[in-house]
Design a protein around this motif. Structure first.
Motif, PDB file in Angstrom:
ATOM      1  N   LEU A 163      59.832  43.600  68.776  1.00 54.92           N
ATOM      2  CA  LEU A 163      59.729  43.137  67.399  1.00 54.92           C
ATOM      3  C   LEU A 163      61.096  43.197  66.715  1.00 54.92           C
ATOM      4  CD1 LEU A 163      56.723  43.757  68.107  1.00 54.92           C
ATOM      5  CD2 LEU A 163      56.427  44.402  65.710  1.00 54.92           C
ATOM      6  N   ASN A 164      61.364  42.220  65.852  1.00 52.77           N
ATOM      7  CA  ASN A 164      62.593  42.269  65.066  1.00 52.77           C
ATOM      8  C   ASN A 164      62.365  43.096  63.807  1.00 52.77           C
ATOM      9  OD1 ASN A 164      61.415  40.595  63.031  1.00 52.77           O
ATOM     10  ND2 ASN A 164      62.031  38.753  64.146  1.00 52.77           N
ATOM     11  N   ASN A 165      63.412  43.259  63.009  1.00 54.55           N
ATOM     12  CA  ASN A 165      63.317  44.145  61.841  1.00 54.55           C
ATOM     13  C   ASN A 165      62.252  43.701  60.846  1.00 54.55           C
ATOM     14  OD1 ASN A 165      65.358  45.588  62.974  1.00 54.55           O
ATOM     15  ND2 ASN A 165      66.920  45.060  61.478  1.00 54.55           N
ATOM     16  N   LYS A 166      62.189  42.405  60.585  1.00 59.63           N
ATOM     17  CA  LYS A 166      61.194  41.905  59.623  1.00 59.63           C
ATOM     18  C   LYS A 166      59.782  42.116  60.138  1.00 59.63           C
ATOM     19  CE  LYS A 166      63.996  38.445  57.210  1.00 59.63           C
ATOM     20  NZ  LYS A 166      64.130  37.016  56.852  1.00 59.63           N
ATOM     21  N   GLU A 167      59.582  41.879  61.422  1.00 60.26           N
ATOM     22  CA  GLU A 167      58.253  42.066  62.011  1.00 60.26           C
ATOM     23  C   GLU A 167      57.848  43.533  61.974  1.00 60.26           C
ATOM     24  OE1 GLU A 167      58.249  38.405  65.290  1.00 60.26           O
ATOM     25  OE2 GLU A 167      59.184  40.335  65.764  1.00 60.26           O
ATOM     26  N   MET A 168      58.791  44.428  62.289  1.00 58.34           N
ATOM     27  CA  MET A 168      58.496  45.860  62.232  1.00 58.34           C
ATOM     28  C   MET A 168      58.182  46.306  60.818  1.00 58.34           C
ATOM     29  SD  MET A 168      60.916  47.923  64.918  1.00 58.34           S
ATOM     30  CE  MET A 168      62.413  46.963  64.806  1.00 58.34           C
ATOM     31  N   ALA A 169      58.936  45.789  59.854  1.00 62.03           N
ATOM     32  CA  ALA A 169      58.709  46.152  58.455  1.00 62.03           C
ATOM     33  C   ALA A 169      57.303  45.755  58.025  1.00 62.03           C
ATOM     34  CB  ALA A 169      59.753  45.478  57.562  1.00 62.03           C
ATOM     35  N   ARG A 170      56.875  44.571  58.464  1.00 61.26           N
ATOM     36  CA  ARG A 170      55.541  44.108  58.087  1.00 61.26           C
ATOM     37  C   ARG A 170      54.453  44.936  58.759  1.00 61.26           C
ATOM     38  NH1 ARG A 170      55.948  39.507  59.991  1.00 61.26           N
ATOM     39  NH2 ARG A 170      54.629  39.718  61.842  1.00 61.26           N
ATOM     40  N   VAL A 171      54.593  45.184  60.048  1.00 56.85           N
ATOM     41  CA  VAL A 171      53.574  45.927  60.797  1.00 56.85           C
ATOM     42  C   VAL A 171      53.470  47.371  60.326  1.00 56.85           C
ATOM     43  CG1 VAL A 171      52.971  46.825  63.076  1.00 56.85           C
ATOM     44  CG2 VAL A 171      53.740  44.461  62.834  1.00 56.85           C
ATOM     45  N   LEU A 172      54.619  48.016  60.066  1.00 55.83           N
ATOM     46  CA  LEU A 172      54.643  49.422  59.669  1.00 55.83           C
ATOM     47  C   LEU A 172      54.527  49.612  58.160  1.00 55.83           C
ATOM     48  CD1 LEU A 172      57.456  50.700  62.081  1.00 55.83           C
ATOM     49  CD2 LEU A 172      54.978  50.895  62.364  1.00 55.83           C
ATOM     50  N   ASP A 173      54.541  48.489  57.425  1.00 53.84           N
ATOM     51  CA  ASP A 173      54.412  48.525  55.966  1.00 53.84           C
ATOM     52  C   ASP A 173      55.539  49.342  55.324  1.00 53.84           C
ATOM     53  OD1 ASP A 173      53.298  47.813  53.552  1.00 53.84           O
ATOM     54  OD2 ASP A 173      51.845  49.443  53.521  1.00 53.84           O
ATOM     55  N   ILE A 174      56.766  49.069  55.765  1.00 52.79           N
ATOM     56  CA  ILE A 174      57.948  49.691  55.181  1.00 52.79           C
ATOM     57  C   ILE A 174      58.967  48.581  54.927  1.00 52.79           C
ATOM     58  CG2 ILE A 174      57.613  51.975  56.222  1.00 52.79           C
ATOM     59  CD1 ILE A 174      59.526  51.232  58.423  1.00 52.79           C
ATOM     60  N   SER A 175      60.031  48.903  54.225  1.00 56.86           N
ATOM     61  CA  SER A 175      61.034  47.886  53.915  1.00 56.86           C
ATOM     62  C   SER A 175      61.922  47.611  55.122  1.00 56.86           C
ATOM     63  CB  SER A 175      61.895  48.344  52.737  1.00 56.86           C
ATOM     64  OG  SER A 175      62.708  49.438  53.099  1.00 56.86           O
ATOM     65  N   VAL A 176      62.550  46.427  55.130  1.00 54.49           N
ATOM     66  CA  VAL A 176      63.470  46.070  56.201  1.00 54.49           C
ATOM     67  C   VAL A 176      64.641  47.049  56.235  1.00 54.49           C
ATOM     68  CG1 VAL A 176      65.080  44.310  57.041  1.00 54.49           C
ATOM     69  CG2 VAL A 176      62.842  43.634  56.167  1.00 54.49           C
ATOM     70  N   ARG A 177      65.114  47.447  55.062  1.00 50.03           N
ATOM     71  CA  ARG A 177      66.229  48.401  55.010  1.00 50.03           C
ATOM     72  C   ARG A 177      65.831  49.730  55.662  1.00 50.03           C
ATOM     73  NH1 ARG A 177      69.817  49.625  49.711  1.00 50.03           N
ATOM     74  NH2 ARG A 177      70.798  47.716  50.476  1.00 50.03           N
ATOM     75  N   THR A 178      64.589  50.170  55.436  1.00 53.71           N
ATOM     76  CA  THR A 178      64.118  51.416  56.051  1.00 53.71           C
ATOM     77  C   THR A 178      64.083  51.276  57.564  1.00 53.71           C
ATOM     78  OG1 THR A 178      62.785  51.963  54.102  1.00 53.71           O
ATOM     79  CG2 THR A 178      62.218  53.072  56.148  1.00 53.71           C
ATOM     80  N   VAL A 179      63.645  50.118  58.057  1.00 54.16           N
ATOM     81  CA  VAL A 179      63.643  49.873  59.500  1.00 54.16           C
ATOM     82  C   VAL A 179      65.060  49.957  60.052  1.00 54.16           C
ATOM     83  CG1 VAL A 179      63.260  48.140  61.297  1.00 54.16           C
ATOM     84  CG2 VAL A 179      61.558  48.456  59.501  1.00 54.16           C
ATOM     85  N   GLU A 180      66.005  49.326  59.368  1.00 55.97           N
ATOM     86  CA  GLU A 180      67.396  49.338  59.822  1.00 55.97           C
ATOM     87  C   GLU A 180      67.946  50.762  59.872  1.00 55.97           C
ATOM     88  OE1 GLU A 180      69.118  46.818  56.921  1.00 55.97           O
ATOM     89  OE2 GLU A 180      68.568  44.943  57.948  1.00 55.97           O
ATOM     90  N   THR A 181      67.586  51.559  58.867  1.00 60.46           N
ATOM     91  CA  THR A 181      68.039  52.953  58.825  1.00 60.46           C
ATOM     92  C   THR A 181      67.476  53.743  60.001  1.00 60.46           C
ATOM     93  OG1 THR A 181      68.217  52.899  56.417  1.00 60.46           O
ATOM     94  CG2 THR A 181      68.082  55.072  57.443  1.00 60.46           C
ATOM     95  N   HIS A 182      66.179  53.546  60.283  1.00 60.88           N
ATOM     96  CA  HIS A 182      65.543  54.245  61.405  1.00 60.88           C
ATOM     97  C   HIS A 182      66.169  53.826  62.735  1.00 60.88           C
ATOM     98  CE1 HIS A 182      62.594  56.524  59.286  1.00 60.88           C
ATOM     99  NE2 HIS A 182      61.907  55.487  58.856  1.00 60.88           N
ATOM    100  N   ARG A 183      66.441  52.540  62.898  1.00 64.31           N
ATOM    101  CA  ARG A 183      67.023  52.060  64.151  1.00 64.31           C
ATOM    102  C   ARG A 183      68.401  52.678  64.394  1.00 64.31           C
ATOM    103  NH1 ARG A 183      65.278  46.043  65.776  1.00 64.31           N
ATOM    104  NH2 ARG A 183      66.634  46.649  67.481  1.00 64.31           N
ATOM    105  N   LEU A 184      69.205  52.721  63.345  1.00 67.39           N
ATOM    106  CA  LEU A 184      70.531  53.309  63.467  1.00 67.39           C
ATOM    107  C   LEU A 184      70.433  54.797  63.798  1.00 67.39           C
ATOM    108  CD1 LEU A 184      73.598  53.069  63.236  1.00 67.39           C
ATOM    109  CD2 LEU A 184      73.365  53.461  60.763  1.00 67.39           C
ATOM    110  N   SER A 185      69.505  55.496  63.123  1.00 66.33           N
ATOM    111  CA  SER A 185      69.322  56.927  63.352  1.00 66.33           C
ATOM    112  C   SER A 185      68.854  57.204  64.775  1.00 66.33           C
ATOM    113  CB  SER A 185      68.317  57.497  62.348  1.00 66.33           C
ATOM    114  OG  SER A 185      68.083  58.861  62.573  1.00 66.33           O
ATOM    115  N   ILE A 186      67.949  56.353  65.292  1.00 65.57           N
ATOM    116  CA  ILE A 186      67.449  56.518  66.661  1.00 65.57           C
ATOM    117  C   ILE A 186      68.588  56.394  67.663  1.00 65.57           C
ATOM    118  CG2 ILE A 186      66.043  55.412  68.467  1.00 65.57           C
ATOM    119  CD1 ILE A 186      64.032  54.711  66.202  1.00 65.57           C
ATOM    120  N   ARG A 187      69.405  55.382  67.498  1.00 67.33           N
ATOM    121  CA  ARG A 187      70.517  55.167  68.432  1.00 67.33           C
ATOM    122  C   ARG A 187      71.523  56.313  68.387  1.00 67.33           C
ATOM    123  NH1 ARG A 187      69.699  49.423  67.107  1.00 67.33           N
ATOM    124  NH2 ARG A 187      69.221  48.344  69.055  1.00 67.33           N
ATOM    125  N   ARG A 188      71.808  56.783  67.173  1.00 63.58           N
ATOM    126  CA  ARG A 188      72.767  57.877  67.045  1.00 63.58           C
ATOM    127  C   ARG A 188      72.208  59.168  67.619  1.00 63.58           C
ATOM    128  NH1 ARG A 188      75.050  56.962  60.853  1.00 63.58           N
ATOM    129  NH2 ARG A 188      76.559  55.298  61.357  1.00 63.58           N
TER     130      ARG A 188
END
Length: 210
Positions: A163-188
């Motif tokens: 899933l891309n960021n927009k799709e994840m945001a919709r499925v998880l009911d969170i903002s796209v920015r929150t998804v981006e933050t989580h993705r960066l945190s996971i990688r780090r």
């Protein structure tokens, strides 16, 4: 919240004094309309059907259904309904369980009134919100552990599904920015960047079934 948006909010707490206090607090907040309240889980399930709120403030200690279980039921039946846990408990397991249940935030009852208002605004705009004390504990626990938080596990699972960021945001009911933050945190946190390596990690740690 935009000036023209009316937020339909409802309260679920078995103490009428608490409900009265929150209602009085929100009565001076522009664009927030308290449309219903309930003192237990059964009442909340009925109230949501009749009042159709956008956001529900839910206590954990309800006399019939645990507030976290109620959150799971409501999010399953009403996926667009957003839920903010308002509780006296600051234990990490309650906060983690609230994430798994689908709540968008967790605020302590002894928090300043501005935090409740800020939480309503953040969640209404598609974000999440945690009391300063709760957020500090979560950050500290995350920093001292190699494990991901329940929400980051959810994001990693969706990443592995492609899933891309927009799709994840919709499925998880969170903002796209929150998804981006989580993705960066996971990688780090995992020090993993390649998608295939992330998928392997998710499988090895039971996030994705083998």
């Amino acid at each position: 919240m935009s000036a023209s948006t009316i937020i339909r909010l409802a309260l679920v707490d078995n103490h009428s004094l608490v409900r009265d206090g929150i209602r009085a607090l929100l009565s001076v907040v522009p664009n927030v309309d308290v449309v219903g309240e309930a003192e237990n889980g059964a009442g909340a399930l009925e109230m949501v059907i009749h009042c159709n709120p956008d956001l529900l403030l839910v206590d954990i200690n309800l006399p019939d259904i645990n507030g976290l279980e109620l959150t799971r039921i409501l999010r399953d039946r009403h996926p667009s309904l957003k839920i903010l846990i308002l509780s006296m408990h600051d234990r990490k397991e309650y906060v983690s369980e609230s994430l798994r249940s689908g709540a968008s935030g967790y605020v302590l009852k002894n928090s300043p009134s501005r935090e409740i208002i800020a939480a309503i605004e953040a969640i209404t705009n598609g974000g999440t919100f945690y009391s300063a004390e709760i957020a500090q504990k979560l950050l500290l626990d995350e920093g001292n552990s190699n494990e991901l938080t329940p929400r980051k596990n959810q994001v990693l699972y969706k990443m592995a599904q492609g899933l891309n960021n927009k799709e994840m945001a919709r499925v998880l009911d969170i903002s796209v920015r929150t998804v981006e933050t989580h993705r960066l945190s996971i990688r780090r946190k995992l020090n993993i960047d390649k998608p295939t390596a992330l998928i392997k990690y998710a499988i090895d740690h039971g996030i994705i079934p083998r």
